[in-house]
Design an enzyme around this catalytic site. Structure first.
Site, mmCIF file in Angstrom:
data_model
loop_
_atom_site.group_PDB
_atom_site.id
_atom_site.type_symbol
_atom_site.label_atom_id
_atom_site.label_comp_id
_atom_site.label_asym_id
_atom_site.label_seq_id
_atom_site.Cartn_x
_atom_site.Cartn_y
_atom_site.Cartn_z
ATOM 1 N N GLY A 56 -3.651 9.854 0.233
ATOM 2 C CA GLY A 56 -3.921 8.488 0.651
ATOM 3 C C GLY A 56 -5.419 8.281 0.840
ATOM 4 O O GLY A 56 -6.163 8.054 -0.119
ATOM 5 N N GLY A 57 -5.865 8.400 2.094
ATOM 6 C CA GLY A 57 -7.247 8.092 2.475
ATOM 7 C C GLY A 57 -8.319 8.665 1.549
ATOM 8 O O GLY A 57 -9.209 7.941 1.089
ATOM 9 N N GLU A 99 5.859 15.056 1.900
ATOM 10 C CA GLU A 99 4.856 14.466 2.784
ATOM 11 C C GLU A 99 5.393 14.442 4.211
ATOM 12 O O GLU A 99 6.136 13.521 4.575
ATOM 13 C CB GLU A 99 4.537 13.033 2.351
ATOM 14 C CG GLU A 99 4.010 12.909 0.935
ATOM 15 C CD GLU A 99 3.226 11.608 0.747
ATOM 16 O OE1 GLU A 99 2.032 11.705 0.450
ATOM 17 O OE2 GLU A 99 3.788 10.535 0.920
ATOM 18 N N HIS A 157 8.462 6.487 -0.345
ATOM 19 C CA HIS A 157 7.347 6.843 0.533
ATOM 20 C C HIS A 157 7.763 6.620 1.989
ATOM 21 O O HIS A 157 8.490 5.676 2.296
ATOM 22 C CB HIS A 157 6.098 6.011 0.199
ATOM 23 C CG HIS A 157 4.890 6.539 0.904
ATOM 24 N ND1 HIS A 157 4.633 6.242 2.224
ATOM 25 C CD2 HIS A 157 3.937 7.404 0.501
ATOM 26 C CE1 HIS A 157 3.532 6.898 2.590
ATOM 27 N NE2 HIS A 157 3.093 7.611 1.568
ATOM 28 N N GLU A 193 6.379 5.372 4.470
ATOM 29 C CA GLU A 193 6.102 4.051 5.058
ATOM 30 C C GLU A 193 7.203 3.067 4.671
ATOM 31 O O GLU A 193 7.576 2.203 5.455
ATOM 32 C CB GLU A 193 4.714 3.560 4.604
ATOM 33 C CG GLU A 193 3.603 4.311 5.333
ATOM 34 C CD GLU A 193 2.389 4.634 4.485
ATOM 35 O OE1 GLU A 193 2.201 4.005 3.426
ATOM 36 O OE2 GLU A 193 1.622 5.534 4.886
ATOM 37 N N SER A 212 -2.911 13.956 4.858
ATOM 38 C CA SER A 212 -4.274 14.328 5.251
ATOM 39 C C SER A 212 -4.912 15.359 4.316
ATOM 40 O O SER A 212 -5.674 16.230 4.761
ATOM 41 C CB SER A 212 -4.308 14.804 6.706
ATOM 42 O OG SER A 212 -3.895 13.755 7.567
ATOM 43 N N GLY A 252 -2.067 10.255 7.312
ATOM 44 C CA GLY A 252 -3.063 9.391 7.938
ATOM 45 C C GLY A 252 -3.464 9.825 9.334
ATOM 46 O O GLY A 252 -4.094 9.073 10.069
ATOM 47 N N ASN A 259 -2.635 7.573 -3.756
ATOM 48 C CA ASN A 259 -1.813 6.439 -3.323
ATOM 49 C C ASN A 259 -2.724 5.507 -2.530
ATOM 50 O O ASN A 259 -3.125 5.831 -1.419
ATOM 51 C CB ASN A 259 -0.657 6.962 -2.456
ATOM 52 C CG ASN A 259 0.199 5.822 -1.921
ATOM 53 O OD1 ASN A 259 0.011 4.660 -2.282
ATOM 54 N ND2 ASN A 259 1.139 6.164 -1.052
ATOM 55 N N TRP A 260 -3.039 4.370 -3.127
ATOM 56 C CA TRP A 260 -3.979 3.444 -2.477
ATOM 57 C C TRP A 260 -3.284 2.535 -1.473
ATOM 58 O O TRP A 260 -3.930 1.750 -0.786
ATOM 59 C CB TRP A 260 -4.748 2.646 -3.544
ATOM 60 C CG TRP A 260 -5.659 3.527 -4.365
ATOM 61 C CD1 TRP A 260 -5.979 4.836 -4.105
ATOM 62 C CD2 TRP A 260 -6.361 3.173 -5.569
ATOM 63 N NE1 TRP A 260 -6.837 5.317 -5.070
ATOM 64 C CE2 TRP A 260 -7.093 4.316 -5.989
ATOM 65 C CE3 TRP A 260 -6.446 2.015 -6.339
ATOM 66 C CZ2 TRP A 260 -7.893 4.325 -7.130
ATOM 67 C CZ3 TRP A 260 -7.247 2.018 -7.478
ATOM 68 C CH2 TRP A 260 -7.971 3.166 -7.865
ATOM 69 N N LYS A 261 -1.975 2.599 -1.406
ATOM 70 C CA LYS A 261 -1.205 1.842 -0.408
ATOM 71 C C LYS A 261 -1.620 0.367 -0.431
ATOM 72 O O LYS A 261 -1.856 -0.187 -1.497
ATOM 73 C CB LYS A 261 -1.362 2.485 0.972
ATOM 74 C CG LYS A 261 -1.094 3.995 0.931
ATOM 75 C CD LYS A 261 -0.966 4.625 2.287
ATOM 76 C CE LYS A 261 -0.669 6.112 2.137
ATOM 77 N NZ LYS A 261 -0.392 6.762 3.398
HETATM 78 P P1 13P Z 1 -3.177 10.420 3.776
HETATM 79 O O1 13P Z 1 -3.744 11.285 2.693
HETATM 80 O O2 13P Z 1 -4.058 9.267 4.112
HETATM 81 O O3 13P Z 1 -2.728 11.205 4.947
HETATM 82 O O4 13P Z 1 -1.843 9.732 3.145
HETATM 83 C C1 13P Z 1 -0.902 10.530 2.526
HETATM 84 C C2 13P Z 1 0.083 9.671 1.851
HETATM 85 O O5 13P Z 1 0.872 8.993 2.479
HETATM 86 C C3 13P Z 1 0.071 9.639 0.385
HETATM 87 O O6 13P Z 1 1.192 9.006 -0.124
#
Ligand code: 13P
Length: 250
Positions: free
Chosen positions: A236-237, A167, A95, A97, A215, A173, A9-11
């Site tokens: 994500g990251g 999640e 998600h 967020e 994470s 994050g 997920n590149w957000k």
């Molecule tokens: P991180 O891997 O950066 O913690 O993000 C997880 C995420 O929200 C994937 O959708």
């Protein structure tokens, strides 16, 4: 046997050149021989370019969000019919967020999930508790509510196009990954709750893929995937750099 999925997920991160570079690297390294299914969810602005690079590759390009309607007057939104112009048939829903900052409730998620599944789109439905909810012993109440409301009224036959991503918000994050035991406990609970949704749901519960997100890194993915109810990662990251993305897939 549930196939494992590694989804990036590149957000709202990455510039177009960065997104294209990672997509090109994935195209080169991921083949039909790769054991896991690989997905990327770039920014809507980058979908066209990324999908073009990944065409002919087994890597799936998906959208981070869409609006549950056909072509219509809805300023600022995109819909599955437009996504399908680029061959995009996978969408993230719910998600944290979007739940936290954009008011996406489980009821809204339910509307989206139903519409997308009926449009022939595959859905990755995200659920998870906040730190306050975990600390007040409400994790399972929250997960149950997100499952019941988000998946309300979805027919048994549609579950083949549904993936769940657990999640925990406190792990996203933050570098604070859930332990494999904590994640497994939540995944087993989610599977059990899906199995209780309707008569005969135990079969869909057994086959549905449940991803862990929060994470995830190349050095902790193996211990998570070793658990029986963890079928992959939504990352994500660590998916936003080619080296670590490839490390996760390996
Ligand atoms: P991180 O891997 O950066 O913690 O993000 C997880 C995420 O929200 C994937 O959708």
């Amino acid at each position: 046997m549930r196939r494992k999925i590694i989804a990036g997920n590149w957000k709202m991160n990455l510039t177009l050149p960065e997104a294209k570079a990672i997509a090109s690297g994935l195209k080169e390294k991921v083949s039909s021989q790769t054991a896991v299914e690989v997905m990327v969810f770039p920014s809507a602005l980058h979908l066209h370019a990324v999908a073009e690079i990944l065409s002919g590759s087994p890597v799936i390009t998906g959208a981070q969000n869409a609006y549950p309607a056909v072509l219509t007057a809805m300023t600022g939104e995109i819909c599955p019919a437009q996504l399908s112009d680029f061959g995009i048939k996978t969408i993230l829903v719910g998600h944290s967020e979007r739940r936290q900052f954009l008011g996406e409730t489980s009821e809204i998620c339910n509307e989206k999930i139903k519409f997308f599944l009926n449009s022939g789109v595959r859905v990755v439905y995200c659920i998870g508790e906040t730190l306050a909810e975990r600390e007040s012993q409400n994790t399972f109440t929250v997960l149950k509510d997100q499952i019941k409301k988000g998946l309300f009224g979805i027919e048994s036959a549609k579950f083949k196009d549904l993936v769940i991503a657990y999640e925990p918000v406190w792990a996203i994050g933050t570098g604070k990954v859930a332990t494999p035991e904590q994640a497994e406990e939540a995944h087993a609970f989610v599977r059990k709750e899906i199995g209780a949704l309707f008569v005969g749901a135990d079969k869909v519960a057994e086959s549905i893929q449940i991803l862990y997100g929060g994470s995830v890194k190349p050095d902790n993915i193996a211990s998570l995937l070793a658990k029986p109810n963890i079928d992959g990662g939504l990352v994500g990251g660590a998916s936003q750099k080619l080296d670590s993305f490839l490390g996760l897939i390996k």
